[in-house]
Scaffold this active site. Structure first.
Site, PDB file in Angstrom:
ATOM      1  N   ALA A 198      -7.230   2.340   3.962  1.00 51.79           N
ATOM      2  CA  ALA A 198      -7.769   2.066   5.632  1.00 51.79           C
ATOM      3  C   ALA A 198      -8.104   0.483   5.637  1.00 51.79           C
ATOM      4  O   ALA A 198      -8.113  -0.238   4.603  1.00 51.79           O
ATOM      5  CB  ALA A 198      -9.012   2.598   5.746  1.00 51.79           C
TER       6      ALA A 198
ATOM      7  N   GLY B 170      -7.121   5.215   1.419  1.00 49.94           N
ATOM      8  CA  GLY B 170      -6.478   5.905   2.411  1.00 49.94           C
ATOM      9  C   GLY B 170      -4.992   6.340   2.370  1.00 49.94           C
ATOM     10  O   GLY B 170      -4.283   7.254   2.598  1.00 49.94           O
TER      11      GLY B 170
ATOM     12  N   GLU C 276      -4.708   8.957  -0.290  1.00 52.71           N
ATOM     13  CA  GLU C 276      -5.397  10.075   1.043  1.00 52.71           C
ATOM     14  C   GLU C 276      -4.013  10.653   1.757  1.00 52.71           C
ATOM     15  O   GLU C 276      -3.650  11.824   1.704  1.00 52.71           O
ATOM     16  CB  GLU C 276      -6.230   9.899   1.324  1.00 52.71           C
ATOM     17  CG  GLU C 276      -7.682   9.791   0.611  1.00 52.71           C
ATOM     18  CD  GLU C 276      -8.847   9.222   1.256  1.00 52.71           C
ATOM     19  OE1 GLU C 276      -8.607   8.167   1.950  1.00 52.71           O
ATOM     20  OE2 GLU C 276      -9.905   9.941   1.167  1.00 52.71           O
TER      21      GLU C 276
ATOM     22  N   GLU D  55     -12.563   3.133  -3.217  1.00 51.30           N
ATOM     23  CA  GLU D  55     -13.673   3.052  -2.108  1.00 51.30           C
ATOM     24  C   GLU D  55     -14.848   2.508  -2.789  1.00 51.30           C
ATOM     25  O   GLU D  55     -15.824   1.667  -2.306  1.00 51.30           O
ATOM     26  CB  GLU D  55     -13.692   4.388  -1.428  1.00 51.30           C
ATOM     27  CG  GLU D  55     -12.530   4.645  -0.222  1.00 51.30           C
ATOM     28  CD  GLU D  55     -11.495   5.255  -1.168  1.00 51.30           C
ATOM     29  OE1 GLU D  55     -11.422   5.449  -2.218  1.00 51.30           O
ATOM     30  OE2 GLU D  55     -10.637   5.861  -0.426  1.00 51.30           O
TER      31      GLU D  55
HETATM   32  N1  COA Z   1      -7.530  -3.450   4.425  1.00 49.89           N
HETATM   33  C1  COA Z   1      -7.309  -4.688   4.965  1.00 49.89           C
HETATM   34  N2  COA Z   1      -6.587  -5.752   4.334  1.00 49.89           N
HETATM   35  C2  COA Z   1      -5.793  -5.551   3.350  1.00 49.89           C
HETATM   36  C3  COA Z   1      -5.903  -4.406   2.667  1.00 49.89           C
HETATM   37  C4  COA Z   1      -6.843  -3.144   3.271  1.00 49.89           C
HETATM   38  N3  COA Z   1      -7.069  -2.244   2.572  1.00 49.89           N
HETATM   39  N4  COA Z   1      -5.420  -4.375   1.250  1.00 49.89           N
HETATM   40  C5  COA Z   1      -4.487  -5.380   1.350  1.00 49.89           C
HETATM   41  N5  COA Z   1      -4.947  -6.277   2.550  1.00 49.89           N
HETATM   42  C6  COA Z   1      -4.508  -7.480   3.078  1.00 49.89           C
HETATM   43  C7  COA Z   1      -5.207  -8.653   1.992  1.00 49.89           C
HETATM   44  O1  COA Z   1      -6.611  -8.807   2.837  1.00 49.89           O
HETATM   45  C8  COA Z   1      -4.403  -9.903   2.130  1.00 49.89           C
HETATM   46  O2  COA Z   1      -4.406 -10.294   3.560  1.00 49.89           O
HETATM   47  P1  COA Z   1      -4.377 -11.895   3.846  1.00 49.89           P
HETATM   48  O3  COA Z   1      -2.969 -12.314   3.259  1.00 49.89           O
HETATM   49  O4  COA Z   1      -4.508 -12.059   5.277  1.00 49.89           O
HETATM   50  O5  COA Z   1      -5.257 -12.609   2.817  1.00 49.89           O
HETATM   51  C9  COA Z   1      -2.786  -8.994   2.146  1.00 49.89           C
HETATM   52  O6  COA Z   1      -3.033  -7.797   2.442  1.00 49.89           O
HETATM   53  C10 COA Z   1      -2.152  -9.084   0.778  1.00 49.89           C
HETATM   54  O7  COA Z   1      -3.220  -8.545  -0.239  1.00 49.89           O
HETATM   55  P2  COA Z   1      -3.754  -9.222  -1.486  1.00 49.89           P
HETATM   56  O8  COA Z   1      -5.196  -8.683  -2.031  1.00 49.89           O
HETATM   57  O9  COA Z   1      -3.475 -10.746  -1.483  1.00 49.89           O
HETATM   58  O10 COA Z   1      -2.510  -8.601  -2.471  1.00 49.89           O
HETATM   59  P3  COA Z   1      -2.633  -8.480  -4.012  1.00 49.89           P
HETATM   60  O11 COA Z   1      -1.178  -8.288  -4.421  1.00 49.89           O
HETATM   61  O12 COA Z   1      -3.330  -9.566  -4.720  1.00 49.89           O
HETATM   62  O13 COA Z   1      -3.445  -7.359  -4.173  1.00 49.89           O
HETATM   63  C11 COA Z   1      -3.927  -4.923  -3.914  1.00 49.89           C
HETATM   64  C12 COA Z   1      -2.861  -6.028  -3.908  1.00 49.89           C
HETATM   65  C13 COA Z   1      -3.626  -3.568  -3.248  1.00 49.89           C
HETATM   66  C14 COA Z   1      -4.426  -4.605  -5.207  1.00 49.89           C
HETATM   67  C15 COA Z   1      -5.237  -5.331  -2.882  1.00 49.89           C
HETATM   68  O14 COA Z   1      -4.766  -6.014  -1.788  1.00 49.89           O
HETATM   69  C16 COA Z   1      -6.215  -4.408  -2.618  1.00 49.89           C
HETATM   70  O15 COA Z   1      -7.091  -4.261  -3.562  1.00 49.89           O
HETATM   71  N6  COA Z   1      -6.501  -3.872  -1.660  1.00 49.89           N
HETATM   72  C17 COA Z   1      -7.706  -3.028  -1.123  1.00 49.89           C
HETATM   73  C18 COA Z   1      -7.346  -1.631  -1.711  1.00 49.89           C
HETATM   74  C19 COA Z   1      -8.735  -0.845  -1.145  1.00 49.89           C
HETATM   75  O16 COA Z   1      -9.862  -1.080  -1.815  1.00 49.89           O
HETATM   76  N7  COA Z   1      -8.410   0.114  -0.498  1.00 49.89           N
HETATM   77  C20 COA Z   1      -9.430   1.097  -0.081  1.00 49.89           C
HETATM   78  C21 COA Z   1      -9.898   0.886   1.288  1.00 49.89           C
HETATM   79  S1  COA Z   1     -11.147   1.993   1.901  1.00 49.89           S
END
Ligand code: COA
Length: 259
Positions: free
Chosen positions: A65, A111, A114, A134
């Protein structure tokens, strides 16, 4: 027509691609609305015989999400967000009368995991990663993750994955029963398409009843056995069942009409 997703319809296969690659295809309000609308199309357009859900780009299926929408929400709004997603997308995917396959091309987190689990089957690229992180945000899964992950992989492993936020790769996901097949990234859509084509050769009158009955089993519906009998009987009232049985006895391929 859509702003955050791409859709194509090719030989009966409707592909929904979540298209926010710069945000790891995170599910914001617009994506939820548009995937919901695309699923409505999948229900109502008779030309659509199967659905693939995937993510744009090489890195992410869906990384969860959209966390940037979370901060201002209070308890009631948080619950409403989850309820809305459930109604608009997750339950609609699970209960779609046509088969829905997640083609998981990268991160399937929160999500995203999910959404993949709400689909009827999952095909993963070797680089796919699954997880429910989460808890890192002080949250629990809200789009059905505690329920569907437990049903798919069992209680012990679901507890571990959700409590630790550990990410697992495609091969481990396959060992756990979370994904059906693991393939090279370039073969992902072909594999999903091949499965849907195989199903497409069968009659929709049986397919939609199979999906409903297997969902009832997964949801531990106590009436599942009785409903299976009702649907089995209903099939006898269709032209396609008569055709299927006759074709077998006449040693020829059936010609189904969807009736
Ligand atoms: N919601 C909002 N933005 C998100 C996102 C999410 N769930 N997942 C990634 N993004 C955004 C980042 O904020 C970043 O935005 P920016 O370029 O404006 O700073 C962009 O996507 C790229 O992500 P980044 O984290 O820089 O890439 P990465 O390769 O270093 O890491 C992940 C990839 C997937 C491991 C990491 O983005 C992450 O942990 N995401 C969140 C996962 C999460 O907790 N999901 C559950 C949500 S309830």
């Amino acid at each position: 027509m859509y702003q955050t997703i791409l859709t194509t319809l090719d030989n009966g296969i409707f592909t929904i691609t979540i298209n926010r690659p710069d945000k790891m295809n995170a599910l914001n309000r617009d994506v939820i609305n548009e995937v919901g609308a695309a699923m409505d199309e999948a229900y109502t357009n008779d030309e659509i015989r199967g659905v693939i859900i995937t993510g744009a780009g090489e890195k992410a299926f869906v990384a969860g999400a959209d966390i940037s929408e979370f901060i201002p929400l209070g308890a009631a709004e948080g619950a409403a967000l989850a309820q809305r997603g459930r109604e608009l997308v997750f339950d609609k995917v699970e209960n779609c009368p046509k088969p829905v396959i997640a083609a998981v091309n990268g991160f399937a987190l929160g999500g995203g995991c999910e959404l993949a689990m709400a689909c009827h089957m999952r095909v993963a690229a070797v680089n796919a990663k699954f997880g429910q992180p989460e808890v890192n945000l002080g949250l629990i899964p809200g789009y059905g993750g505690t329920q569907r992950l437990t049903r798919l992989v069992g209680k012990g492993k679901a507890m571990e994955l959700i409590l630790t936020a550990d990410m697992i790769g495609a091969d481990e996901a396959k060992l756990l029963g979370l994904v059906n097949h693991v393939v090279a990234p370039e073969e992902l859509l072909t594999k999903a398409t091949d499965i849907l084509k195989k199903i497409q050769a069968r009659t929709p009158v049986a397919i939609r009843r199979i999906i409903a009955s297997v969902n009832e089993a997964a949801n531990a519906d106590p009436a599942g056995f009785d409903k299976e009998i009702v649907r089995f009987g209903e099939c006898f009232g269709t032209e396609d069942m008569k055709e299927g049985a006759a074709a077998f006895l006449e040693k020829r391929k059936p010609v189904f009409k969807g009736k």
